[in-house]
Design a protein around this motif. Structure first.
Motif, PDB file in Angstrom:
ATOM      1  N   GLN A   9       0.752  -1.240  -0.108  1.00  0.00           N
ATOM      2  CA  GLN A   9      -0.099  -0.154   0.057  1.00  0.00           C
ATOM      3  C   GLN A   9       0.714   1.463   0.109  1.00  0.00           C
ATOM      4  O   GLN A   9       0.508   2.281   0.447  1.00  0.00           O
ATOM      5  N   GLY A  10       1.990   1.198  -0.612  1.00  0.00           N
ATOM      6  CA  GLY A  10       2.869   2.449  -0.908  1.00  0.00           C
ATOM      7  C   GLY A  10       3.963   2.562   0.215  1.00  0.00           C
ATOM      8  O   GLY A  10       4.776   3.467   0.104  1.00  0.00           O
ATOM      9  N   ARG A  11       4.055   1.682   1.097  1.00  0.00           N
ATOM     10  CA  ARG A  11       4.857   1.756   2.124  1.00  0.00           C
ATOM     11  C   ARG A  11       6.427   1.455   1.612  1.00  0.00           C
ATOM     12  O   ARG A  11       7.274   1.391   2.329  1.00  0.00           O
ATOM     13  N   SER A  12       6.493   0.596   0.628  1.00  0.00           N
ATOM     14  CA  SER A  12       7.866   0.384  -0.191  1.00  0.00           C
ATOM     15  C   SER A  12       7.456   0.050  -1.715  1.00  0.00           C
ATOM     16  O   SER A  12       6.557  -0.052  -2.193  1.00  0.00           O
ATOM     17  N   LEU A  13       8.866  -0.282  -2.289  1.00  0.00           N
ATOM     18  CA  LEU A  13       8.775  -0.365  -3.662  1.00  0.00           C
ATOM     19  C   LEU A  13       9.692  -1.348  -4.220  1.00  0.00           C
ATOM     20  O   LEU A  13      10.697  -1.506  -3.440  1.00  0.00           O
ATOM     21  N   SER A  14       9.494  -2.023  -5.354  1.00  0.00           N
ATOM     22  CA  SER A  14      10.502  -3.178  -5.735  1.00  0.00           C
ATOM     23  C   SER A  14      11.023  -2.565  -7.121  1.00  0.00           C
ATOM     24  O   SER A  14      10.224  -2.207  -8.135  1.00  0.00           O
ATOM     25  N   LEU A  15      12.309  -2.430  -7.088  1.00  0.00           N
ATOM     26  CA  LEU A  15      13.121  -1.991  -8.350  1.00  0.00           C
ATOM     27  C   LEU A  15      13.478  -3.252  -9.088  1.00  0.00           C
ATOM     28  O   LEU A  15      14.432  -4.078  -8.533  1.00  0.00           O
ATOM     29  N   GLN A  16      13.295  -3.519 -10.255  1.00  0.00           N
ATOM     30  CA  GLN A  16      13.640  -4.540 -11.175  1.00  0.00           C
ATOM     31  C   GLN A  16      14.539  -4.090 -12.158  1.00  0.00           C
ATOM     32  O   GLN A  16      14.161  -3.236 -13.064  1.00  0.00           O
ATOM     33  N   LEU A  17      15.766  -4.669 -12.217  1.00  0.00           N
ATOM     34  CA  LEU A  17      16.880  -4.065 -13.299  1.00  0.00           C
ATOM     35  C   LEU A  17      17.738  -5.309 -13.641  1.00  0.00           C
ATOM     36  O   LEU A  17      17.983  -5.973 -12.993  1.00  0.00           O
ATOM     37  N   HIS A  25      12.238   1.084   1.081  1.00  0.00           N
ATOM     38  CA  HIS A  25      10.848   1.470   1.954  1.00  0.00           C
ATOM     39  C   HIS A  25      10.623   3.068   1.634  1.00  0.00           C
ATOM     40  O   HIS A  25      11.620   3.827   1.364  1.00  0.00           O
ATOM     41  N   ALA A  26       9.429   3.265   1.651  1.00  0.00           N
ATOM     42  CA  ALA A  26       9.187   4.907   1.377  1.00  0.00           C
ATOM     43  C   ALA A  26       9.786   5.810   2.354  1.00  0.00           C
ATOM     44  O   ALA A  26      10.384   6.934   1.987  1.00  0.00           O
ATOM     45  N   VAL A  27       9.846   5.475   3.617  1.00  0.00           N
ATOM     46  CA  VAL A  27      10.598   6.445   4.556  1.00  0.00           C
ATOM     47  C   VAL A  27      11.912   6.625   4.404  1.00  0.00           C
ATOM     48  O   VAL A  27      12.344   7.698   4.382  1.00  0.00           O
ATOM     49  N   ARG A  58       3.696   7.725   2.152  1.00  0.00           N
ATOM     50  CA  ARG A  58       3.426   6.531   1.146  1.00  0.00           C
ATOM     51  C   ARG A  58       3.796   7.043  -0.223  1.00  0.00           C
ATOM     52  O   ARG A  58       4.102   8.144  -0.423  1.00  0.00           O
ATOM     53  N   ILE A  59       4.273   6.055  -0.925  1.00  0.00           N
ATOM     54  CA  ILE A  59       4.450   6.217  -2.434  1.00  0.00           C
ATOM     55  C   ILE A  59       3.328   6.224  -3.110  1.00  0.00           C
ATOM     56  O   ILE A  59       2.358   5.317  -3.084  1.00  0.00           O
ATOM     57  N   LEU A  60       3.026   7.292  -3.556  1.00  0.00           N
ATOM     58  CA  LEU A  60       1.663   7.386  -4.558  1.00  0.00           C
ATOM     59  C   LEU A  60       1.851   6.913  -6.150  1.00  0.00           C
ATOM     60  O   LEU A  60       1.105   6.216  -6.582  1.00  0.00           O
ATOM     61  N   ALA A  61       3.142   7.130  -6.589  1.00  0.00           N
ATOM     62  CA  ALA A  61       3.260   6.752  -8.072  1.00  0.00           C
ATOM     63  C   ALA A  61       4.628   6.728  -8.104  1.00  0.00           C
ATOM     64  O   ALA A  61       5.553   7.379  -7.332  1.00  0.00           O
ATOM     65  N   ALA A  62       5.333   6.076  -9.100  1.00  0.00           N
ATOM     66  CA  ALA A  62       6.483   5.638  -9.415  1.00  0.00           C
ATOM     67  C   ALA A  62       6.554   5.234 -10.964  1.00  0.00           C
ATOM     68  O   ALA A  62       5.748   4.675 -11.414  1.00  0.00           O
TER      69      ALA A  62
END
Length: 381
Positions: A9-17, A25-27, A58-62
């Motif tokens: 729910q925006g608390r983190s993200l996953s970067l695939q490379l 984490h968002a914070v 939180r992260i809204l958009a990426a």
């Protein structure tokens, strides 16, 4: 191919490379924003505190474009761009488990096989050429010891060595000290006796982290210099006796100096010092300055002394030492939190005059980092 996915729910993200995945984490991302509202452009220091960042960030958009990751944070409605290479260099989504005593890849341990290969440079060359200085400082940082040759044979020339990378650390011995025989010496260093490999001033907290020893005269028989990698010695003890390594790294030794009127220096530190996550960061070994050990439980004291004895035997093993003779105008610099130095006894005939001083490793590492960055930018231009 690269992509990004918002998680939790925006608390983190996953970067695939390129087939690998790294999470943030968002914070953490918000705290490490590099925009001008968060960081001062001139010095990079934060302009806000953690309390200024909403706890429910939180992260809204990426999205990704090229090598830039763009994020929109809520509830601030703040957009921040990140350099993906910077993120990968600072990624923390990895296995953090390491055996106590681990070392980073920037350090390389050594033993007597390095004889004749101690990093060395020409004094005039490193003083005049930033690239030569960068190489020499890089070797000092990596191996914990480096020599300079063809320097001036003048009183206090060692200050010119320190000027290459930092500042002299003044102590009760003054800005520098003379290493030659004295009547009623305040330290055994000021005699013609041989000295066991040791780190200097373990009775100080903080201990001086760099030491310079500069030769002005060396016509006496004997008096050769020796260096021992304390990190290699500690790791050898760990291989032979994990229990002994654990005792010397968990229980504090005590060190004391009271060799002159008005000076009583005391420190309480382990002989083998680890970071909280187990990284080997320092060795303190100096039998001459060891005080009574009182911080080891009764039922472990004999085992502690057995480990202490074994570490001393490892340090004294000729297979651990590199020896060399300094001539006038030559010096060596050691990382005093790591590399032990020693000397053989010398005769009363002839003269042996060295000068020594202390400096701090943070200034040396700062100078190295600044040179690396400057030279990299010049190379890219």
């Amino acid at each position: 191919m690269s992509s990004v996915s918002i998680l939790e729910q925006g608390r983190s993200l996953s970067l695939q490379l390129g087939g690998s995945t790294t999470r943030f984490h968002a914070v953490w991302l918000r705290d490490n924003a590099q925009d001008v509202d968060t960081r001062c452009p001139g010095n990079g220091q934060r302009l806000i505190t953690l309390q200024d960042i909403p706890a429910y960030t939180r992260i809204l958009a990426a999205s990704i474009k090229g090598r830039v990751l763009s994020l929109m944070f809520a509830p601030e409605a703040k957009q921040v761009d990140y350099d993906i290479d910077w993120l990968l260099a600072h990624a923390y989504d990895r296995d953090h488990s390491r055996a106590p005593g681990w070392l980073g890849p920037e350090l390389e341990t050594w033993d007597s096989a390095m004889a004749g290969l101690v990093p060395s440079a020409d004094f005039a060359g490193v003083a005049a050429n930033p690239q030569a200085l960068r190489v020499w400082l890089g070797q000092l940082a990596r191996f914990g010891v480096a020599r300079l040759e063809k320097g001036p044979v003048e009183d206090r020339s060692l200050f010119r060595v320190v000027d290459l990378f930092g500042y002299v650390r003044e102590t009760n011995y003054g800005r520098h000290f003379e290493v030659r025989s004295e009547v009623n010496p305040t330290s055994l260093a000021y005699t013609s006796l041989g000295l066991q490999a040791h780190t200097d001033n373990p009775y100080r907290d903080p201990v001086p982290t760099l030491q310079v020893l500069y030769c002005l005269e060396n016509s006496a028989d004997g008096g050769d210099s020796l260096v021992v990698d304390g990190f290699r010695a500690a790791l050898r003890l760990r291989e032979e006796s994990p229990e002994g390594f654990e005792l010397l790294s968990r229980c504090c030794a005590r060190f004391e100096y009271r060799g002159e009127d008005g000076v009583i220096l005391r420190a309480r530190r382990p002989m083998i010092e680890l970071d909280p996550d187990g990284r080997l960061i320092a060795v303190r070994f100096n039998n001459r300055s060891a005080a009574a050990i009182t911080d080891v439980p009764y039922d472990r004291m004999e085992a502690y002394y057995a480990a202490y004895r074994r570490l001393g035997e490892i340090v004294d093993d000729p297979a651990m030492a590199v020896s060399f003779r300094l001539e006038p105008g030559e010096c060596f610099v050691v990382d005093n939190t790591r590399v032990m130095h020693a000397r053989t006894a010398f005769s009363g005939a002839g003269l042996r005059r060295f000068q020594g001083c202390y400096a701090d490793k943070d200034a040396m590492l700062s100078r190295l980092a600044a040179l690396e960055e400057k030279l990299a930018l010049e190379g890219a231009a």
